[in-house]
Design a protein around this motif. Sequence first.
Motif, mmCIF file in Angstrom:
data_model
loop_
_atom_site.group_PDB
_atom_site.id
_atom_site.type_symbol
_atom_site.label_atom_id
_atom_site.label_comp_id
_atom_site.label_asym_id
_atom_site.label_seq_id
_atom_site.Cartn_x
_atom_site.Cartn_y
_atom_site.Cartn_z
ATOM 1 N N LEU A 193 0.653 -1.204 0.179
ATOM 2 C CA LEU A 193 0.006 0.000 -0.087
ATOM 3 C C LEU A 193 0.763 1.346 -0.048
ATOM 4 O O LEU A 193 1.889 1.195 0.776
ATOM 5 N N THR A 194 0.611 2.304 -0.677
ATOM 6 C CA THR A 194 0.894 3.695 -0.630
ATOM 7 C C THR A 194 0.617 4.422 0.851
ATOM 8 O O THR A 194 -0.156 3.917 1.227
ATOM 9 N N SER A 195 1.316 5.461 0.915
ATOM 10 C CA SER A 195 1.243 6.413 1.869
ATOM 11 C C SER A 195 -0.339 6.804 2.122
ATOM 12 O O SER A 195 -0.885 6.917 3.133
ATOM 13 N N GLY A 196 -0.906 7.078 0.721
ATOM 14 C CA GLY A 196 -1.975 7.662 0.712
ATOM 15 C C GLY A 196 -3.169 6.631 0.996
ATOM 16 O O GLY A 196 -4.127 6.953 1.450
ATOM 17 N N ILE A 201 -7.202 4.075 5.015
ATOM 18 C CA ILE A 201 -7.396 3.181 5.865
ATOM 19 C C ILE A 201 -7.641 3.753 7.157
ATOM 20 O O ILE A 201 -8.907 3.482 7.859
ATOM 21 N N ALA A 202 -6.616 4.646 7.569
ATOM 22 C CA ALA A 202 -6.841 5.105 9.012
ATOM 23 C C ALA A 202 -8.067 6.217 8.997
ATOM 24 O O ALA A 202 -8.775 5.895 9.902
ATOM 25 N N CYS A 203 -8.566 6.772 7.842
ATOM 26 C CA CYS A 203 -9.605 7.663 8.084
ATOM 27 C C CYS A 203 -10.825 6.922 8.023
ATOM 28 O O CYS A 203 -11.969 7.075 8.734
ATOM 29 N N GLN A 204 -11.039 5.623 7.155
ATOM 30 C CA GLN A 204 -12.059 4.862 7.115
ATOM 31 C C GLN A 204 -12.288 4.060 8.732
ATOM 32 O O GLN A 204 -13.344 3.947 9.326
ATOM 33 N N LYS A 241 -2.136 0.410 14.941
ATOM 34 C CA LYS A 241 -1.218 -0.508 14.030
ATOM 35 C C LYS A 241 -1.014 0.486 12.641
ATOM 36 O O LYS A 241 0.135 0.511 12.247
ATOM 37 N N VAL A 242 -2.038 1.224 12.135
ATOM 38 C CA VAL A 242 -1.705 1.986 10.858
ATOM 39 C C VAL A 242 -1.116 3.414 11.323
ATOM 40 O O VAL A 242 0.016 3.719 10.756
ATOM 41 N N GLN A 243 -1.541 4.026 12.445
ATOM 42 C CA GLN A 243 -1.015 5.124 12.595
ATOM 43 C C GLN A 243 0.376 5.181 13.331
ATOM 44 O O GLN A 243 1.017 6.036 13.107
ATOM 45 N N LEU A 247 2.149 3.746 8.683
ATOM 46 C CA LEU A 247 1.861 5.063 7.985
ATOM 47 C C LEU A 247 3.306 5.863 8.351
ATOM 48 O O LEU A 247 3.813 6.296 7.289
ATOM 49 N N PRO A 248 3.885 5.983 9.750
ATOM 50 C CA PRO A 248 5.066 6.874 9.663
ATOM 51 C C PRO A 248 6.096 5.967 8.919
ATOM 52 O O PRO A 248 6.879 6.697 8.772
#
Length: 550
Positions: A193-196, A201-204, A241-243, A247-248
Motif C-alpha cells: 500500500l502507498t502512504s495515501g 485506511i486510517a480515515c475509514q 497499527k496503521v497510525q 503510516l509513519p
Amino acid sequence: MFKNYTINQTTLPLDMDQFISETDVVFAVHSLVEAIPQKLFHQLEQPLGRPAYHPKMMLKVILYAYTQKVFSGRRIEFLLEDSYRMRWLANHEQISYRTINRFRRQETTAQLLAEAFVLFRRQLITNQVIENEAIFIDGTKIEADARKFSFVWRKSTNRYETMLDKKSEQFYQKLYEEEILPCLKEEGQSDGLTSGQLDGIACQLEADIYETEEQLAGEKEKEKQRYLKKKRRIYKKYLRKVQKDFLPRKRKYDQYNQIFGERNSFSKTDTDATFMRMKDDYMKNGQLKPGYNLQIATENQYVLAYDLFSNPTDTKTLNPFLDSFLEQHKELPNYIVADAGYGSEENYMYIHDILHKTPLITYGGYYRETKKKYKDNPFIVENWLYLEEQDEYICPAHRPVSFKRYSRRKDKGGFVRDFKVYECEDCRECPVRSQCTRATSGKNRQILVNNSWRYFKAECKKKLLDETTGTIYRRRKIEVEPVFGHLKAHLAFHRFHLRGKLGAKIDVGLALMALNLRKLGKHMERKALSKEKTETILIIIVKIVSVFYK
C-alpha cells in the motif's frame, strides 16, 4: 632613559592602513571585492527593515579570516576585535557571529563568490600571470559537517520497505476479508500500500470507530453493548497499527527515496552529503564517511573554478563541471587536462564533439599498454592481426575470428556504446584454448570491438607523445596536486564547516579564493623584493660609476 610610553594618549596617524605593508594580503582582498560590479550589490539591497551591513564589508571580512585559517563564526567575531587589519576592513564595525554565519549561508553570497572567481581569472589573464592555454582538472573528497554514523543506505531502505509492503498487504487483505474496508487497490496492483492508501485506511477506521461509539451510546441491551465495545477495541487496535507503525514508516521511506535521487546513501544530519571512502582515514578502519567530491580547475596553481558533487567517482563529474565552467566564464581554453580517472569514451566524445576542445586525458590502461609485456602478449586482442578486407581477426592459433553481428549497450547514466562482435569459427581442439578464453567447452571465443573507443585511445596516445601537448600534460602534477596540498596542509581545511550543498560550496569557495589571494600576496612580496634589490643594485652601480669617473 626610556622612550615615552603612554597608551592612553591619542597619537597620529589614525589611519590603520598606515601600519599595514603594501604587499599584505589584506589589500589583495580589498581590491578583489572592490572590483565586483556595483549592480550585483544593488540587487541585494532591501528597501524595508533595518539597514544591513554592506555585502562588500562582509565578504572582505570573511575572505580575510579564511586567509588566516579562521573558519568559525565566533573566531571571526573575535578576530574583528583583535586584528587591526580586520578592523580596517570592517570600518571598526563589530559584527556578531550570527550575522557572519547567516551571510555565509545565503545564495547571494554564492553569486558574489562566483563573480569574484570570474574577475580573478580575468585579472590573471590581463596581467599575463596565466596563459589561458589549458585548464588542469582534478578532484578530492572532503568530509562534510555531519555525524559519521548518521548513514542511510538505499539497499537497507529498499529491503525494509519491501518487508513493510508485505506486512501492509497482509493487513489490508485481512481487513478486506473481514469486510471492514472496501476495495482500495486497482486490479493488477500486487505491491504494498502507498502512504495515501494507508492514510485512507486510517480515515475509514476512524469513521468506523465514530459510528460504533454512536451506536453504543444509543444501545440499552448489555449483550449488544459488549459486542459493540469489542468491535470498537478491534477497530482501535487496527487504527493504532496503521497510525503508529505502517503510516509513519511508509512516509519515512518515501522521504528517504526522494532524498536519495541517484545516490546510494546520505547522511541524516546533512542530507546532501554522500558516504564516500576518504584517503585521509584518521579512523584507520576504511569506513565510509559523509562528504562531497570537490572538483577544481587550475592554471599556474591558481584555482579558476570549482564545484561540488555527490558522486564519489570522478568519471561522471567531468562533463557537468565543464558545463558549469563554461556557464560561469563564457569560454573554455583549448586543452582540457586531467588524469586517468576521467578517461572514458563519454568524456572524450563530449569534449571533442560537443565542446570542440582537445582532451589531454589518459585512460585506465594507458601506462600498462606501453609496457613490453603487454605488447608481446599474443592473447590480447589489440595485438592480433586484422584483415580489413575480410573484416576478421587472426587469433594466436592462426584461426580466423570473423564478424558476426552488431551490439549496443547502455550504461546506468544512459550513454550508449556500439560494439562489433567477432567469433572464432571453431575453438574445440585449439591447443591454446585455456590461455585464450574462459568460455565453456561448447562455446567459441568471442571478442567485442568498440571502434569509437579505439579511435579516442589512439588520439590520446598521439597527443601525449607529441612534444607540445605532451609537455602540457606533464604539467598536471605540478599544477593541480599542490593546490590540494596547500588547502589541507597550509590552510588546514580538512572538513566543511557549513551543512548542505550550498553552504559547503560557499565554504570551500571562500577557502579556495583565500588560497588564491595568499598566493597572489606572496607573488606581490617577491615582486616588491625583486624591485627593491634591482633599485639597490642600480644605486650601487651609479655610486661606483660616479667614484671612478669624477
